[in-house]
Design a protein around this motif. Structure first.
Motif, mmCIF file in Angstrom:
data_model
loop_
_atom_site.group_PDB
_atom_site.id
_atom_site.type_symbol
_atom_site.label_atom_id
_atom_site.label_comp_id
_atom_site.label_asym_id
_atom_site.label_seq_id
_atom_site.Cartn_x
_atom_site.Cartn_y
_atom_site.Cartn_z
ATOM 1 N N SER A 48 0.830 -1.205 0.000
ATOM 2 C CA SER A 48 0.000 0.000 0.000
ATOM 3 C C SER A 48 0.866 1.257 0.000
ATOM 4 O O SER A 48 1.853 1.345 0.728
ATOM 5 N N LEU A 49 0.487 2.207 -0.844
ATOM 6 C CA LEU A 49 1.167 3.504 -0.896
ATOM 7 C C LEU A 49 0.396 4.486 -0.021
ATOM 8 O O LEU A 49 -0.817 4.630 -0.151
ATOM 9 N N ALA B 28 5.641 3.023 0.829
ATOM 10 C CA ALA B 28 6.320 4.315 0.816
ATOM 11 C C ALA B 28 5.284 5.391 1.093
ATOM 12 O O ALA B 28 4.086 5.123 1.042
ATOM 13 N N SER B 29 5.782 6.610 1.376
ATOM 14 C CA SER B 29 4.850 7.720 1.580
ATOM 15 C C SER B 29 5.066 8.774 0.501
ATOM 16 O O SER B 29 6.201 9.087 0.127
ATOM 17 N N LEU B 30 3.967 9.297 0.014
ATOM 18 C CA LEU B 30 4.014 10.345 -1.015
ATOM 19 C C LEU B 30 3.239 11.547 -0.493
ATOM 20 O O LEU B 30 2.107 11.405 -0.021
ATOM 21 N N ALA B 31 3.857 12.735 -0.588
ATOM 22 C CA ALA B 31 3.163 13.965 -0.200
ATOM 23 C C ALA B 31 2.772 14.733 -1.448
ATOM 24 O O ALA B 31 3.607 14.955 -2.326
ATOM 25 N N ILE B 32 1.502 15.128 -1.521
ATOM 26 C CA ILE B 32 1.066 16.057 -2.561
ATOM 27 C C ILE B 32 0.844 17.372 -1.845
ATOM 28 O O ILE B 32 -0.058 17.496 -1.005
ATOM 29 N N GLU C 91 9.277 15.019 5.480
ATOM 30 C CA GLU C 91 9.148 13.717 6.135
ATOM 31 C C GLU C 91 8.573 12.618 5.245
ATOM 32 O O GLU C 91 8.355 11.507 5.711
ATOM 33 N N SER C 92 8.299 12.929 3.985
ATOM 34 C CA SER C 92 7.749 11.910 3.076
ATOM 35 C C SER C 92 8.834 11.356 2.167
ATOM 36 O O SER C 92 9.823 12.034 1.890
#
Ligand code: M6R
Length: 366
Positions: A98-99, A126-130, A141-142
């Motif tokens: 899961s993303l 992983a983490s994605l920042a929009i 932090e992403s």
């Protein structure tokens, strides 16, 4: 500087064609989206994604709600969306591969940041920042970032941040579809060419400002409103309702149109205007019967509809014809008249448009 505009909000609404173009810049190739815009290695990572968890607050949450329709329909990726203030305080069962996607204009919203921090050790891929602010905690932090290029947003009511978030989320949808090979290349090419035309379409919607100002006058003495939409236009209705309550202090609620007869129809009378976003897709026939239900109770309708939808002006129906656009991009286009509507209602009521009571631009405390 507000320039020629009376309020920052109006200026920011009118900036949308330009900032949407900027958000697309360098991210579209020949008939395809450039997945590496999400960072080096994004294509390999995205190929492994089997689920998307979106977390955000307020307007950014509504952007996430739209994205869920896109991700599931176009990229075939299961997606959950949750407000950060709930997500951060519960035990979440994390889907495999899961993303984690956070969406925020400021990148400093306390709940969104806390949700990201909780997610860190929870087993996401992983983490994605929009995000709209490059130097923000959320970006720092992403693992991955896609910046919306909206520029500084001064009005407390979010406008251009929302439409650029939607553009970024469409780029994410196409990128996941491409990397996972779940989106037909022809469909991708079609959407890429429609994205290139989007700023022009948004300009056409903005040109209807005077028509919408007239419609707004009707709301000045109203205390309650309903906003209806179906499919990906439901979150657009939610966003329209949020804008109206934030700056004009009129109570507004959004419902998926199909829920009308499960309760809210009881509220409808001639004092309760019903605003509907009705693009020309397969759901429009269903929406037409919902509209009849409202009319039968004396409800006044304001309908924003595709010129090709075959709806007509009539007794108790104020129709605003919108430029034709594909279903996929319709949520972005239909946001514009709802922003203008709440802006003009607030101006008629004389409220503080840019600085509504009780609200702060950035909610950095719980
Ligand atoms: O900066 P963020 O996008 O994280 O902010 C989230 C919400 O506080 C924000 O969208 C708020 O709902 C706006 N005032 C809506 O117009």
């Amino acid at each position: 500087d507000k320039g020629e505009y009376r309020h920052f909000m109006l200026k920011e609404i009118h900036e949308q064609p330009r900032v949407v173009r900027r958000t697309l810049e360098g991210r579209l190739g020949d008939g395809q989206v450039l997945v590496e815009a999400f960072g080096p290695g994004a294509a390999e990572l995205f190929a492994r994604v089997r689920n998307v968890q979106i977390v955000a607050c307020g307007t950014s949450y509504h952007a996430g709600m739209v994205a869920r329709y896109w991700l599931e329909e176009l990229a075939g990726v299961p997606c959950q969306v949750e407000v950060a203030s709930e997500f951060r305080y519960r035990k979440v069962a994390v889907q495999p591969d899961s993303l984690f996607v956070s969406i925020s204009q400021s990148g400093e919203t306390a709940d969104t940041l806390a949700a990201l921090r909780n997610a860190r050790d929870a087993g996401y891929l992983a983490s994605l920042a929009i995000c709209n602010v490059a130097i923000s905690s959320l970006v720092r932090e992403s693992d991955l970032t896609l910046l919306t290029q909206a520029g500084p947003e001064i009005g407390v009511a979010s406008t251009k941040a929302f439409t650029t978030q939607l553009v970024a989320l469409m780029l994410l949808t196409l990128s996941l579809g491409q990397a996972r090979a779940t989106l037909d290349r022809g469909v991708e090419a079609e959407l890429v060419s429609e994205l290139r035309c989007l700023p022009t379409r948004l300009g056409e919607a903005l040109a209807m400002d005077a028509v919408i100002e007239q419609v707004a006058e009707f709301f000045a003495d109203k205390h309650h409103t309903l906003f209806l939409g179906r499919g990906a236009q439901y979150p657009v209705a939610m966003e329209g309702a949020l804008k109206l309550k934030e700056i004009s202090y009129i109570h507004a609620e959004a419902y998926p149109a199909g829920e009308l007869k499960h309760g809210p129809l009881a509220l409808v009378d001639s004092d309760m205007p019903v605003v509907t976003v009705a693009p020309n897709n397969e759901l429009v026939e269903k929406l037409k019967s919902n509209l009849q239900e409202v009319r039968a109770r004396g409800g006044e309708l304001i309908v924003f509809a595709d010129v090709r939808a075959g709806l007509e002006n009539g007794e108790g129906i104020r129709l605003v014809n919108m430029p034709h656009i594909s279903d996929a991009l319709a949520p972005i286009l239909y946001t514009i008249p709802l922003q203008l509507l709440s802006y003009h209602v607030a101006v008629f009521k004389g409220t503080d448009v840019d600085q509504p009571r009780n609200l702060a631009k950035s909610v950095t405390v719980e």
